[in-house]
Design a protein around this motif. Structure first.
Motif, mmCIF file in Angstrom:
data_model
loop_
_atom_site.group_PDB
_atom_site.id
_atom_site.type_symbol
_atom_site.label_atom_id
_atom_site.label_comp_id
_atom_site.label_asym_id
_atom_site.label_seq_id
_atom_site.Cartn_x
_atom_site.Cartn_y
_atom_site.Cartn_z
ATOM 1 N N PHE A 41 -2.432 -34.640 35.763
ATOM 2 C CA PHE A 41 -1.317 -34.287 36.200
ATOM 3 C C PHE A 41 -0.339 -35.573 36.518
ATOM 4 O O PHE A 41 1.054 -35.367 35.348
ATOM 5 C CB PHE A 41 -1.428 -32.781 36.692
ATOM 6 N N LEU A 42 -0.287 -36.092 37.483
ATOM 7 C CA LEU A 42 0.547 -37.116 37.492
ATOM 8 C C LEU A 42 1.087 -37.865 36.691
ATOM 9 O O LEU A 42 1.790 -38.106 36.162
ATOM 10 C CB LEU A 42 0.280 -37.638 39.520
ATOM 11 N N ALA A 43 -0.161 -38.348 36.194
ATOM 12 C CA ALA A 43 0.391 -38.972 34.680
ATOM 13 C C ALA A 43 1.002 -38.597 33.458
ATOM 14 O O ALA A 43 1.618 -39.445 32.653
ATOM 15 C CB ALA A 43 -1.117 -40.093 34.167
ATOM 16 N N LEU A 44 0.657 -37.299 33.566
ATOM 17 C CA LEU A 44 0.837 -36.635 32.221
ATOM 18 C C LEU A 44 2.308 -36.455 32.599
ATOM 19 O O LEU A 44 3.593 -36.751 31.914
ATOM 20 C CB LEU A 44 0.729 -35.025 32.425
ATOM 21 N N LEU A 45 3.474 -36.191 33.886
ATOM 22 C CA LEU A 45 4.550 -35.954 34.513
ATOM 23 C C LEU A 45 5.238 -37.176 34.270
ATOM 24 O O LEU A 45 6.383 -37.532 33.857
ATOM 25 C CB LEU A 45 4.445 -35.798 35.886
ATOM 26 N N PHE A 46 4.847 -38.925 34.688
ATOM 27 C CA PHE A 46 4.428 -40.043 34.653
ATOM 28 C C PHE A 46 5.295 -39.927 32.875
ATOM 29 O O PHE A 46 6.471 -40.484 32.648
ATOM 30 C CB PHE A 46 4.115 -40.949 35.233
ATOM 31 N N LEU A 47 4.703 -39.808 32.182
ATOM 32 C CA LEU A 47 5.222 -40.245 30.746
ATOM 33 C C LEU A 47 6.086 -39.268 30.053
ATOM 34 O O LEU A 47 6.937 -39.865 29.528
ATOM 35 C CB LEU A 47 3.666 -39.544 30.482
ATOM 36 N N GLY A 48 5.784 -37.647 30.547
ATOM 37 C CA GLY A 48 7.233 -36.492 30.528
ATOM 38 C C GLY A 48 8.648 -37.529 30.445
ATOM 39 O O GLY A 48 9.411 -37.631 29.740
ATOM 40 N N PHE A 49 8.851 -38.332 32.435
ATOM 41 C CA PHE A 49 9.986 -38.114 33.223
ATOM 42 C C PHE A 49 10.177 -39.755 32.881
ATOM 43 O O PHE A 49 11.227 -40.156 32.093
ATOM 44 C CB PHE A 49 9.893 -37.720 34.631
ATOM 45 N N GLN A 50 9.676 -40.373 33.429
ATOM 46 C CA GLN A 50 9.603 -41.817 33.490
ATOM 47 C C GLN A 50 9.651 -42.321 31.915
ATOM 48 O O GLN A 50 10.921 -43.309 31.705
ATOM 49 C CB GLN A 50 8.794 -42.242 34.115
ATOM 50 N N VAL A 51 8.715 -42.191 31.374
ATOM 51 C CA VAL A 51 8.524 -42.833 29.817
ATOM 52 C C VAL A 51 9.004 -42.286 28.911
ATOM 53 O O VAL A 51 10.155 -42.982 28.100
ATOM 54 C CB VAL A 51 7.152 -43.060 29.854
ATOM 55 N N GLY A 52 9.072 -40.620 28.568
ATOM 56 C CA GLY A 52 9.286 -40.018 27.866
ATOM 57 C C GLY A 52 11.077 -40.074 28.759
ATOM 58 O O GLY A 52 12.206 -39.603 27.378
ATOM 59 N N GLY A 53 11.693 -40.198 29.526
ATOM 60 C CA GLY A 53 13.091 -39.251 30.299
ATOM 61 C C GLY A 53 14.073 -38.010 29.493
ATOM 62 O O GLY A 53 14.440 -37.963 28.846
ATOM 63 N N TYR A 54 12.470 -37.553 29.522
ATOM 64 C CA TYR A 54 12.865 -35.716 29.790
ATOM 65 C C TYR A 54 14.212 -35.402 31.042
ATOM 66 O O TYR A 54 13.890 -35.521 31.731
ATOM 67 C CB TYR A 54 11.351 -34.931 29.856
ATOM 68 N N SER A 55 15.102 -35.004 30.356
ATOM 69 C CA SER A 55 16.085 -34.573 30.871
ATOM 70 C C SER A 55 16.581 -33.174 30.644
ATOM 71 O O SER A 55 15.605 -32.142 29.405
ATOM 72 C CB SER A 55 16.874 -35.268 31.043
ATOM 73 N N GLU A 56 17.549 -32.132 30.926
ATOM 74 C CA GLU A 56 17.803 -30.941 30.607
ATOM 75 C C GLU A 56 18.692 -30.796 29.893
ATOM 76 O O GLU A 56 19.057 -29.831 28.882
ATOM 77 C CB GLU A 56 18.653 -29.778 31.806
ATOM 78 N N GLU A 57 18.423 -31.777 29.061
ATOM 79 C CA GLU A 57 19.758 -32.284 27.831
ATOM 80 C C GLU A 57 20.160 -30.850 26.826
ATOM 81 O O GLU A 57 20.554 -30.473 26.279
ATOM 82 C CB GLU A 57 19.678 -33.448 26.980
#
Lengths: 156, 264
Positions: A18-34
């Protein structure tokens, strides 16, 4: 091996996964609340939208203020109707100019906003009156070439 | 004339055999779903299987991910620098890993590392008549042996694919930033601008879940269906790896065709 050992290893595995999934979501995908911020829709009509696509950014002074939500063709006026979803945090005067621009020669196509001086602001469902179509490179070149050719015949 | 007839008969025989096996596999997956109550009620059974197929595959998945990412970055640099676009290396590695290589390569590794072990394990239980013994004791072998392995595979696969992509991107980072000297901020910034959470990352996770389902069904079915001899088990293990690899690649093509944003 004991059951507790399995539990420990599987627990570590799940946490790592799940940490890897979070890494993909935030660090790689740049997910934000926008995405979840509120928006209001305004329409703009263009003679030619060039290479504009859905989800293209709307920028004012280079800052992202919204996205293109919908593009369709008006079969009565033969114009392109572009619906823009603008962030409610940003308000623009009614006489704002929307122009279709390209970042660099081959970069992405986006809509640029130049704010006007009207005291009233754009609200949901408004129509932007002042628009500037995309510059079609081929037309520009052919205009230039015909202009040159015409100059040549005048001199003779 | 007789020869031609024989060829046609052989073709028909193969087709019927294939359809029969496919139908049996579908019925078998229905049985797994029907009997999977126990694998959740006695969760320790499933956790044991997650340990054997998920945790034991971690090392091979992480190490291959690292190398795949490093090679991608090196090859990408070689081509991109011709156009002066080295800054896009992060985008290249991240998109190819998250969209395709992460789910597909980790599924292939999972099929050969865990799938073959599942088939061999179940096949051996069948060959030594452990499954029959369970049946005699009124313990359903599908509920006790097959379903926990199936659910363990379905659960482990997306996590393994995410870990593969993670270590791949880390490998790409190492090559891009430390070896070729691209700025770290540019590397991550371009990547974040180009990768879409919904279209790239979520689709990759969906892909890996579907691959997990396919591999687990194939591996457990081949084990359950194996001839109860040493040769039968070895043939079943081979079939698992071949069928699983082919179906992963074929499924990947179909899923990609559906997922790509071709429509405006």
């Amino acid at each position: 091996m004991e059951r507790k050992t399995y539990d420990l290893w599987v627990g570590l595995f799940v946490i790592a996964g799940f940490l890897a999934l979070l890494f993909l979501g935030f660090q790689v995908g740049g997910y934000s609340e926008e995405r979840s911020t509120k928006t209001y829709n305004v329409e703009a009509r263009f003679e030619n939208i060039g290479g504009l696509k859905m989800k293209a950014p709307v920028k004012s002074a280079g800052v992202l203020v919204g996205r293109v939500n919908d593009i369709h063709f008006d079969n009565k006026k033969f114009q392109a109707v572009v619906t823009l979803a603008l962030d409610t945090r940003y308000q623009f005067p009614k006489d704002t100019t929307a122009s279709i621009l390209t970042s660099g020669l081959l970069g992405e196509v986006f809509i640029g906003f130049d704010a006007g001086g009207d005291e009233k602001n754009l609200v949901q469902g408004d129509n932007i009156k002042l628009t500037q179509s995309a510059v079609v490179l081929e037309r520009l070149i052919s205009q230039f070439m015909f202009g040159k050719a015409a100059e040549g015949t005048d001199k003779k | 004339m007789q020869k031609i007839l024989n060829i046609i008969r052989g073709l028909g025989n193969r087709t019927i055999e294939f359809l029969w096996r496919f139908g049996a596999m579908v019925r078998f997956s229905g049985l797994i779903l029907l009997h999977s109550g126990m694998s959740f009620r006695r969760i320790s059974l499933t956790i044991r299987e997650i340990y054997f197929s998920g945790v034991m595959s971690l090392v091979i998945i992480m190490v291959s991910g690292l190398f795949v990412g490093m090679v991608l970055a090196l090859q990408g640099y070689e081509t991109l620098q011709n156009y002066g676009a080295q800054e896009q290396m992060g985008v290249l590695t991240a998109l190819s890993l998250v969209r395709e290589l992460g789910p597909v390569v980790s599924a292939l590794l999972f099929a050969s590392r865990a799938g073959s072990a599942i088939t061999a394990g179940i096949g051996l239980m069948k060959a030594t008549e452990q499954l029959k013994a369970m049946d005699m004791m009124a313990v359903d072998p599908i509920a006790r042996v097959v379903a926990p392995r199936f659910w363990a595979g379905v659960f482990s696969m997306p996590l393994l694919a995410a870990l593969f992509s993670f270590s791949g991107i880390l490998g790409g980072y190492l090559v891009a930033v430390l070896l070729t000297g691209i700025d770290a901020g540019v590397f991550w910034g371009n990547m974040q601008a180009a990768v879409d959470v919904r279209y790239d990352i979520v689709n990759g996770v969906i892909k890996s879940i579907i691959f997990g389902i396919a591999i687990s069904i194939i591996a457990t079915y081949e084990g359950f269906d194996a001839e109860p001899t040493a040769e039968g088990v070895s043939a079943a293990t081979t079939r698992t790896v071949v069928t699983a690899a082919l179906s992963v690649l074929a499924l990947d093509f179909m899923l990609t065709a559906f997922m790509l944003r071709t429509a405006p």
